[in-house]
Design a protein around this motif. Structure first.
Motif, PDB file in Angstrom:
ATOM      1  N   THR A   6     -15.288  -2.020 -31.670  1.00 21.16           N
ATOM      2  CA  THR A   6     -14.314  -3.099 -31.707  1.00 21.16           C
ATOM      3  C   THR A   6     -13.185  -2.735 -30.758  1.00 21.16           C
ATOM      4  OG1 THR A   6     -14.842  -3.544 -34.013  1.00 21.16           O
ATOM      5  CG2 THR A   6     -12.790  -4.462 -33.181  1.00 21.16           C
ATOM      6  N   TYR A   7     -12.849  -3.678 -29.890  1.00 14.39           N
ATOM      7  CA  TYR A   7     -11.789  -3.450 -28.906  1.00 14.39           C
ATOM      8  C   TYR A   7     -10.588  -4.326 -29.205  1.00 14.39           C
ATOM      9  CZ  TYR A   7     -15.198  -0.962 -26.054  1.00 14.39           C
ATOM     10  OH  TYR A   7     -16.113  -0.052 -25.600  1.00 14.39           O
ATOM     11  N   ALA A   8      -9.452  -3.896 -28.724  1.00 18.22           N
ATOM     12  CA  ALA A   8      -8.221  -4.683 -28.789  1.00 18.22           C
ATOM     13  C   ALA A   8      -7.587  -4.630 -27.407  1.00 18.22           C
ATOM     14  CB  ALA A   8      -7.272  -4.120 -29.841  1.00 18.22           C
ATOM     15  N   VAL A   9      -6.687  -5.557 -27.155  1.00 21.22           N
ATOM     16  CA  VAL A   9      -5.985  -5.579 -25.874  1.00 21.22           C
ATOM     17  C   VAL A   9      -4.485  -5.627 -26.115  1.00 21.22           C
ATOM     18  CG1 VAL A   9      -7.825  -6.633 -24.503  1.00 21.22           C
ATOM     19  CG2 VAL A   9      -6.189  -8.102 -25.661  1.00 21.22           C
ATOM     20  N   VAL A  10      -3.755  -4.980 -25.212  1.00 19.48           N
ATOM     21  CA  VAL A  10      -2.301  -5.047 -25.213  1.00 19.48           C
ATOM     22  C   VAL A  10      -1.913  -6.037 -24.123  1.00 19.48           C
ATOM     23  CG1 VAL A  10      -0.135  -3.780 -24.971  1.00 19.48           C
ATOM     24  CG2 VAL A  10      -2.150  -2.599 -25.838  1.00 19.48           C
ATOM     25  N   LEU A  11      -1.127  -7.045 -24.496  1.00 17.59           N
ATOM     26  CA  LEU A  11      -0.665  -8.052 -23.543  1.00 17.59           C
ATOM     27  C   LEU A  11       0.776  -7.759 -23.138  1.00 17.59           C
ATOM     28  CD1 LEU A  11      -2.005 -11.237 -25.364  1.00 17.59           C
ATOM     29  CD2 LEU A  11      -3.101  -9.964 -23.522  1.00 17.59           C
ATOM     30  N   PHE A  12       1.075  -8.060 -21.896  1.00 19.93           N
ATOM     31  CA  PHE A  12       2.409  -7.799 -21.337  1.00 19.93           C
ATOM     32  C   PHE A  12       2.941  -9.067 -20.675  1.00 19.93           C
ATOM     33  CE2 PHE A  12      -0.141  -3.963 -21.220  1.00 19.93           C
ATOM     34  CZ  PHE A  12       0.685  -3.038 -21.841  1.00 19.93           C
ATOM     35  N   LYS A  13       4.250  -9.144 -20.495  1.00 21.23           N
ATOM     36  CA  LYS A  13       4.867 -10.307 -19.843  1.00 21.23           C
ATOM     37  C   LYS A  13       4.780 -10.227 -18.335  1.00 21.23           C
ATOM     38  CE  LYS A  13       7.940 -11.486 -23.573  1.00 21.23           C
ATOM     39  NZ  LYS A  13       9.249 -11.900 -24.007  1.00 21.23           N
ATOM     40  N   ALA A  14       4.523  -9.039 -17.799  1.00 20.69           N
ATOM     41  CA  ALA A  14       4.461  -8.876 -16.347  1.00 20.69           C
ATOM     42  C   ALA A  14       3.453  -7.778 -15.996  1.00 20.69           C
ATOM     43  CB  ALA A  14       5.830  -8.525 -15.787  1.00 20.69           C
ATOM     44  N   VAL A  15       2.857  -7.911 -14.834  1.00 21.57           N
ATOM     45  CA  VAL A  15       1.895  -6.928 -14.360  1.00 21.57           C
ATOM     46  C   VAL A  15       2.539  -5.544 -14.267  1.00 21.57           C
ATOM     47  CG1 VAL A  15       0.409  -6.259 -12.433  1.00 21.57           C
ATOM     48  CG2 VAL A  15       0.527  -8.653 -13.123  1.00 21.57           C
ATOM     49  N   SER A  16       3.803  -5.497 -13.887  1.00 24.34           N
ATOM     50  CA  SER A  16       4.484  -4.204 -13.756  1.00 24.34           C
ATOM     51  C   SER A  16       4.523  -3.457 -15.096  1.00 24.34           C
ATOM     52  CB  SER A  16       5.895  -4.385 -13.210  1.00 24.34           C
ATOM     53  OG  SER A  16       6.668  -5.194 -14.070  1.00 24.34           O
ATOM     54  N   TYR A  17       4.668  -4.185 -16.213  1.00 22.10           N
ATOM     55  CA  TYR A  17       4.648  -3.543 -17.531  1.00 22.10           C
ATOM     56  C   TYR A  17       3.265  -2.972 -17.816  1.00 22.10           C
ATOM     57  CZ  TYR A  17       9.061  -5.986 -18.571  1.00 22.10           C
ATOM     58  OH  TYR A  17      10.353  -6.454 -18.559  1.00 22.10           O
ATOM     59  N   ALA A  18       2.224  -3.724 -17.461  1.00 25.26           N
ATOM     60  CA  ALA A  18       0.853  -3.265 -17.685  1.00 25.26           C
ATOM     61  C   ALA A  18       0.572  -1.993 -16.888  1.00 25.26           C
ATOM     62  CB  ALA A  18      -0.139  -4.367 -17.312  1.00 25.26           C
ATOM     63  N   LEU A  19       1.039  -1.956 -15.644  1.00 24.53           N
ATOM     64  CA  LEU A  19       0.826  -0.778 -14.798  1.00 24.53           C
ATOM     65  C   LEU A  19       1.604   0.426 -15.327  1.00 24.53           C
ATOM     66  CD1 LEU A  19       0.905  -2.474 -11.286  1.00 24.53           C
ATOM     67  CD2 LEU A  19      -1.106  -1.758 -12.609  1.00 24.53           C
ATOM     68  N   LYS A  20       2.807   0.193 -15.813  1.00 24.75           N
ATOM     69  CA  LYS A  20       3.603   1.281 -16.389  1.00 24.75           C
ATOM     70  C   LYS A  20       2.911   1.827 -17.648  1.00 24.75           C
ATOM     71  CE  LYS A  20       8.182   2.450 -18.121  1.00 24.75           C
ATOM     72  NZ  LYS A  20       9.544   1.971 -18.402  1.00 24.75           N
ATOM     73  N   ALA A  21       2.417   0.922 -18.481  1.00 23.65           N
ATOM     74  CA  ALA A  21       1.717   1.334 -19.709  1.00 23.65           C
ATOM     75  C   ALA A  21       0.454   2.115 -19.373  1.00 23.65           C
ATOM     76  CB  ALA A  21       1.378   0.110 -20.551  1.00 23.65           C
ATOM     77  N   GLU A  22      -0.270   1.672 -18.340  1.00 23.78           N
ATOM     78  CA  GLU A  22      -1.482   2.379 -17.933  1.00 23.78           C
ATOM     79  C   GLU A  22      -1.151   3.820 -17.533  1.00 23.78           C
ATOM     80  OE1 GLU A  22      -5.308   1.729 -15.044  1.00 23.78           O
ATOM     81  OE2 GLU A  22      -3.347   1.215 -14.236  1.00 23.78           O
ATOM     82  N   LYS A  23      -0.069   4.002 -16.807  1.00 27.52           N
ATOM     83  CA  LYS A  23       0.352   5.339 -16.378  1.00 27.52           C
ATOM     84  C   LYS A  23       0.689   6.219 -17.590  1.00 27.52           C
ATOM     85  CE  LYS A  23       3.667   7.584 -13.293  1.00 27.52           C
ATOM     86  NZ  LYS A  23       4.790   7.404 -12.388  1.00 27.52           N
ATOM     87  N   ILE A  24       1.389   5.642 -18.555  1.00 23.66           N
ATOM     88  CA  ILE A  24       1.764   6.377 -19.766  1.00 23.66           C
ATOM     89  C   ILE A  24       0.506   6.807 -20.531  1.00 23.66           C
ATOM     90  CG2 ILE A  24       2.849   6.150 -22.049  1.00 23.66           C
ATOM     91  CD1 ILE A  24       4.890   4.224 -20.608  1.00 23.66           C
ATOM     92  N   LEU A  25      -0.443   5.886 -20.695  1.00 22.66           N
ATOM     93  CA  LEU A  25      -1.653   6.197 -21.458  1.00 22.66           C
ATOM     94  C   LEU A  25      -2.513   7.243 -20.751  1.00 22.66           C
ATOM     95  CD1 LEU A  25      -2.636   2.673 -22.827  1.00 22.66           C
ATOM     96  CD2 LEU A  25      -1.343   4.500 -23.958  1.00 22.66           C
ATOM     97  N   LYS A  26      -2.528   7.212 -19.420  1.00 15.82           N
ATOM     98  CA  LYS A  26      -3.244   8.251 -18.662  1.00 15.82           C
ATOM     99  C   LYS A  26      -2.615   9.612 -18.914  1.00 15.82           C
ATOM    100  CE  LYS A  26      -5.220   5.725 -14.775  1.00 15.82           C
ATOM    101  NZ  LYS A  26      -5.158   5.493 -13.322  1.00 15.82           N
ATOM    102  N   GLN A  27      -1.276   9.671 -18.886  1.00 16.19           N
ATOM    103  CA  GLN A  27      -0.570  10.931 -19.133  1.00 16.19           C
ATOM    104  C   GLN A  27      -0.842  11.452 -20.539  1.00 16.19           C
ATOM    105  OE1 GLN A  27       3.474   9.791 -18.262  1.00 16.19           O
ATOM    106  NE2 GLN A  27       3.301  10.330 -16.091  1.00 16.19           N
ATOM    107  N   GLU A  28      -0.987  10.538 -21.494  1.00 16.55           N
ATOM    108  CA  GLU A  28      -1.238  10.920 -22.884  1.00 16.55           C
ATOM    109  C   GLU A  28      -2.719  11.235 -23.139  1.00 16.55           C
ATOM    110  OE1 GLU A  28       1.007  11.265 -25.436  1.00 16.55           O
ATOM    111  OE2 GLU A  28       2.647  10.869 -24.037  1.00 16.55           O
ATOM    112  N   GLY A  29      -3.577  10.930 -22.174  1.00 16.20           N
ATOM    113  CA  GLY A  29      -5.013  11.181 -22.330  1.00 16.20           C
ATOM    114  C   GLY A  29      -5.704  10.219 -23.276  1.00 16.20           C
TER     115      GLY A  29
END
Length: 77
Positions: A6-29
């Motif tokens: 089962t998958y879920a998605v995180v929605l953002f108001k702007a692409v820049s937020y999505a890219l920032k979140a992606e960077k954070i999640l990569k750092q957290e593994g």
């Protein structure tokens, strides 16, 4: 028969937020994937982060107070 994930998605108001979140999640593994927002979901932003729902609490904790989240939605199969 395989168990379906089962998958879920995180929605953002702007692409820049999505890219920032992606960077954070990569750092957290934390495993995730940047994908286009599914057609059945409306959002102001064209991309979202998909992850296995069983790690939702970890995803939320990693992003808390670091990036603005619009919504988290479980995807139906």
């Amino acid at each position: 028969m395989k168990d379906k994930k089962t998958y879920a998605v995180v929605l953002f108001k702007a692409v820049s937020y999505a890219l920032k979140a992606e960077k954070i999640l990569k750092q957290e593994g934390l495993p995730h994937k940047l994908i286009p927002v599914p057609k059945q979901i409306s959002s102001d932003c064209g991309v979202c982060l998909r992850f296995e729902q069983n790690i939702q609490n970890q995803i939320e904790a990693a992003l808390l107070n670091k990036v603005e989240i619009e919504d988290i939605i479980t995807l139906d199969h």
